[in-house]
Enzyme design. Structure first.
Site, PDB file in Angstrom:
ATOM      1  N   ASP A 265      46.025  41.743  40.724  1.00  0.00           N
ATOM      2  CA  ASP A 265      44.781  41.965  39.982  1.00  0.00           C
ATOM      3  C   ASP A 265      44.862  43.361  39.363  1.00  0.00           C
ATOM      4  OD1 ASP A 265      42.113  41.301  39.179  1.00  0.00           O
ATOM      5  OD2 ASP A 265      41.382  42.680  40.712  1.00  0.00           O
ATOM      6  N   CYS A 318      39.944  41.493  34.386  1.00  0.00           N
ATOM      7  CA  CYS A 318      38.560  41.261  33.957  1.00  0.00           C
ATOM      8  C   CYS A 318      38.442  41.623  32.478  1.00  0.00           C
ATOM      9  CB  CYS A 318      37.580  42.060  34.818  1.00  0.00           C
ATOM     10  SG  CYS A 318      37.954  43.800  34.949  1.00  0.00           S
TER      11      CYS A 318
END
EC number: 2.1.1.203
Length: 794
Positions: A265, A318
């Site tokens: 991530d 994101c």
């Protein structure tokens, strides 16, 4: 700026607010997240994403409208605890019902809804913003419930899209997992829960190694992980793009550790977080993505290098930008030469609305200039734009990549943030690692002839090579001998300290060493006898954080993590690992054991304890949790009989649910306690006490408000009361500064004054781009000169 200038500026700001929204602007600010002065417009953003076409035709207005709305508050009930069903029942039947027909600031509060794609109704969202949830008097009771349960580790405040990557990893309890960029730790917590899917197994064979490059954020990560009380988590501090190869002992042979699952991530520009990080509106530019692309590709490359064959790696951001998403995946697939493939996860997480990955995109500079191919980029721009940012031109190669298997989550589809996920499967070693690294029978420490070192190859990957070491003179040979003898001695003693400064420059706090208890340590014998520990108890997994003086705390890790710790102390900076299972109590020595049980490790220890167990009924549990030091006469006759013939000291208090009484609490409870001459008390952190009482239907809201009223009294009175309530309990954990350490080692005592702000913050990895440019430079390689990085990560 002088005082008068500040006053004039303040008056101008107040006047501007009144002109914009009149007297009601402050109320509406609560629903807008508290940023009325920021205009949610960015012409470059709209132009860029309109041109790329990531939003389906006819949905652009809905997409932009969703970005301008506040993000719903979401929460997740931890799934591995036996109490999860009880918490869910309590939420639905009590707290959610109280929100019906409630209005806050003139707006109706919508009933919380479960996320349709999250298993077993364990994730929920509501239209309440964070500010409303904290400040509204009508929601005070619900807010305190969330704070308390979050501190206990029973609930996590986490953005909905952030829950997706761990679910797509398909974790099993035996998997070895690496979380490469883990802070603040909500996804790490999900991974730990999955390891403990079977609560009857105290030590799963798998483990999670959670890494972050930022030393300070590692302590936030520790705080998140500590709430789950797992012996299978280790927090380390490394640059993810060059995280070292670790070694483990396999049947006497030293082998490189390859992970079954990797969560990648990566830091990103964060334009998918505009709904909660409103600063992104005014600071967004394509330059952020261009600067981060190289770092993201290096981290992903390092991840697949450490992935086991047949293993699964989830890459996520994101961000909605293909430069940070499809471009990184395409470049990784191209240079893997068939070693990697994108997994088809279209059938997983039914109910989740997603868009497929795109195959064509263009690159735009911050001045609005577009480039469709690398050959079009002028020479003076080739430091900003790299060939890997462009889509593959070969149609056959592009088709074989299956980029449509990537997932892009758009905010307006299910009222979430924006997100991107790609699931990679490793079919064979990477081309530059076709020959798997070989390791000698002995650990790769310096010897008289050779040293195994990590070097950077031309493509940026880490390879294991053997380099001859030529001693220039006799003095250097002596130094090598001294180093080897120290290393071997430390390993024999089970000492795992921080790496030496010559091999790694340490930043941040200096960590205490991890010292495993020797097999013949006289400290363990009284403990084993006092608690009648089972012969199968893994005493070799016990460790302390001190080499000298009295051992004040005993911690425990799984066998697999012990293997990792012992074999990698020279190359790995460990921030924290293990759970506390025993604490020294000087009063206990006179009763035969100087160590009392610690609540945070009791569920791990309980299966091995055969003595000092008191079975209690639900009424006894209520007395233990509501009274500080109750007399034995207040308990049931059965409990009094069991205590009568038992020596004073630390005890286990066990509650087993009665199936014939369905209205009573239907999950087992294990508490640590202390039996005195005439009393029996529980040693349980305050928020955990409140949790159990709520599950038993006891109203705790009024009691909590009384405590807050007491806290408003003078400091002297508060200190006096604390001295009384904590009398007889171990207070050594308070030697560490709670703020500086960010609750890295949270003891039972420190948990009794929870920090609400840290508990209720949603997962937020977004930093101010100006500040993050400074922080992210630690990632930049020599080939990335002149770049600033906006390190935004969710």
């Amino acid at each position: 700026m002088g005082r008068r200038a500040r006053d004039r500026r303040r008056q101008q700001q107040q006047q501007q607010r009144q002109e914009r929204g009149g007297g009601g602007a402050g109320d509406q600010a609560g629903w807008a997240g508290g940023y009325p002065e920021i205009v949610k417009e960015n012409e470059l953003f709209e132009r860029y994403y309109r041109e790329l076409g990531i939003v389906p035709a006819g949905e652009w207005d809905a997409f932009m409208a969703a970005l301008r709305e506040p993000l719903p508050a979401t929460l997740r009930i931890t799934g591995y605890r036996s109490h999860a069903k009880e918490i869910l029942h309590c939420l639905k039947e009590k707290y959610f019902r109280e929100l019906q027909d409630l209005e806050v600031d003139g707006q109706k509060v919508e009933m919380p809804q479960s996320l349709s794609w999250y298993p077993e109704e364990l994730a929920w969202h509501t239209n309440l913003s964070r500010k409303i949830l904290r400040k509204s008097p009508q929601l005070e009771k619900f807010h305190q419930f969330l704070v308390s349960e979050t501190e206990c580790g029973n609930i996590s405040r986490q953005e909905a899209v952030s829950m997706i990557p761990p679910l797509l990893l398909n974790v099993s309890p035996h998997h070895k997992i690496l979380d490469m960029c883990a802070a603040p730790g909500s996804k790490t917590a999900q991974l730990i829960e999955m390891l403990h899917a079977d609560m009857n197994v105290p030590f799963p064979k798998g483990f999670v190694i959670a890494n972050d490059v930022d030393n300070k954020r590692c302590y936030l990560l520790v705080h998140q992980a500590k709430r789950l009380n797992s012996p299978c988590i280790m927090v380390v501090n490394h640059d993810a793009s060059s995280i070292p190869n670790l070694q483990i002992d396999v049947d006497g042979r030293k082998e490189i550790l390859f992970y079954d699952r990797i969560l990648c991530d990566v830091p990103c520009s964060g334009d998918g977080t505009m709904r909660k990080n409103i600063d992104v509106w005014k600071k967004w530019t394509t330059q952020n993505s261009l600067q981060l692309h190289g770092l993201q590709l290096r981290i992903a490359t390092r991840g697949v290098e450490q992935l086991a064959e047949g293993g699964r790696m989830v890459y996520s951001t994101c961000s909605l930008n293909p430069i940070e998403n499809e471009a990184v995946i395409a470049s990784l697939l191209e240079k893997s030469q068939g070693a990697l493939e994108l997994a088809d996860v279209s059938s997983e997480l039914p109910g989740l609305k997603r868009m497929p990955g795109i195959k064509k995109w263009k690159v735009m500079l911050k001045d609005g200039q577009w480039f469709e191919e690398w050959k079009d980029v002028p020479l003076n721009r080739q430091t900003q734009i790299r060939p890997t940012m462009f889509p593959v031109k070969d149609e056959e190669k592009l088709k074989a990549m299956n980029l449509e298997r990537c997932l892009r989550i758009l905010p307006h589809h299910q009222n979430t943030g924006g997100f991107f996920v790609a699931v990679l499967i490793k079919k064979s070693p990477m081309p530059w690692n076709k020959r798997q690294p070989k390791v000698h029978q002995k650990l790769p420490q310096r010897t008289g002839d050779t040293e195994v070192t990590a070097t950077n190859s031309d493509n940026g990957s880490d390879c294991i090579t053997e380099e001859p070491i030529l001693a220039e003179n006799e003095e250097s040979k002596k130094m090598q001998g001294l180093q080897n003898s120290d290393t071997e001695q430390s390993r024999k003693e089970g000492v795992c300290g921080p790496p030496p400064s010559k091999k790694m420059k340490l930043f941040g706090f200096k960590e205490d060493p991890f010292v495993f208890l020797p097999e013949d340590d006289p400290l363990f014998l009284p403990i084993q006898k006092f608690y009648a520990l089972d012969p199968s108890f893994p005493k070799m997994n016990l460790l302390t954080r001190t080499q000298e003086g009295k051992k004040r705390q005993l911690y425990m890790v799984s066998k697999e993590l012990r293997n990792v710790l012992l074999n990698n102390s020279e190359k790995m900076k460990v921030i924290n690992t293990g759970i506390k299972v025993w604490s020294r109590n000087s009063d206990g020595e006179q009763f035969g054991c100087a160590f009392r049980l610690a609540q945070e490790g009791i569920y791990t220890l309980y299966p091995f304890i055969h003595a000092r167990i008191i079975n209690v009924c639900i009424e006894d549990v209520k007395i233990l949790l509501t009274q500080e030091n109750p007399f034995l006469s207040k308990f049931s006759s059965e409990t009094q009989k069991k205590v009568k013939d038992m020596a004073m000291g630390s005890v286990v208090l066990k509650y087993d649910p009665d199936p014939e009484k369905p209205d009573d609490l239907q999950c087992p409870i294990v508490l640590c306690g202390w039996q005195g001459k005439t009393s029996l008390r529980a040693f349980v952190p305050k928020n955990e006490r409140l949790h159990y009482l709520r599950m038993m239907g006891v109203e705790v809201f009024k009691a909590k408000r009384k405590e807050e009223e007491l806290e408003n009294k003078t400091e002297e009175e508060v200190q006096h009361k604390l001295a009384q309530t904590e009398d007889g309990m171990d207070m050594e954990d308070k030697e560490h500064d709670l703020i500086t350490k960010m609750e890295a080692e949270i003891g039972e005592e420190s948990s009794q004054s929870p920090v609400e702000s840290s508990a209720m913050e949603t997962e937020d990895k977004t930093e101010d781009p100006d500040q993050s440019n400074k922080n992210a430079t630690t990632h930049i390689s020599k080939g990335d000169k002149g770049t600033d990085i906006s390190n935004v990560k969710d």
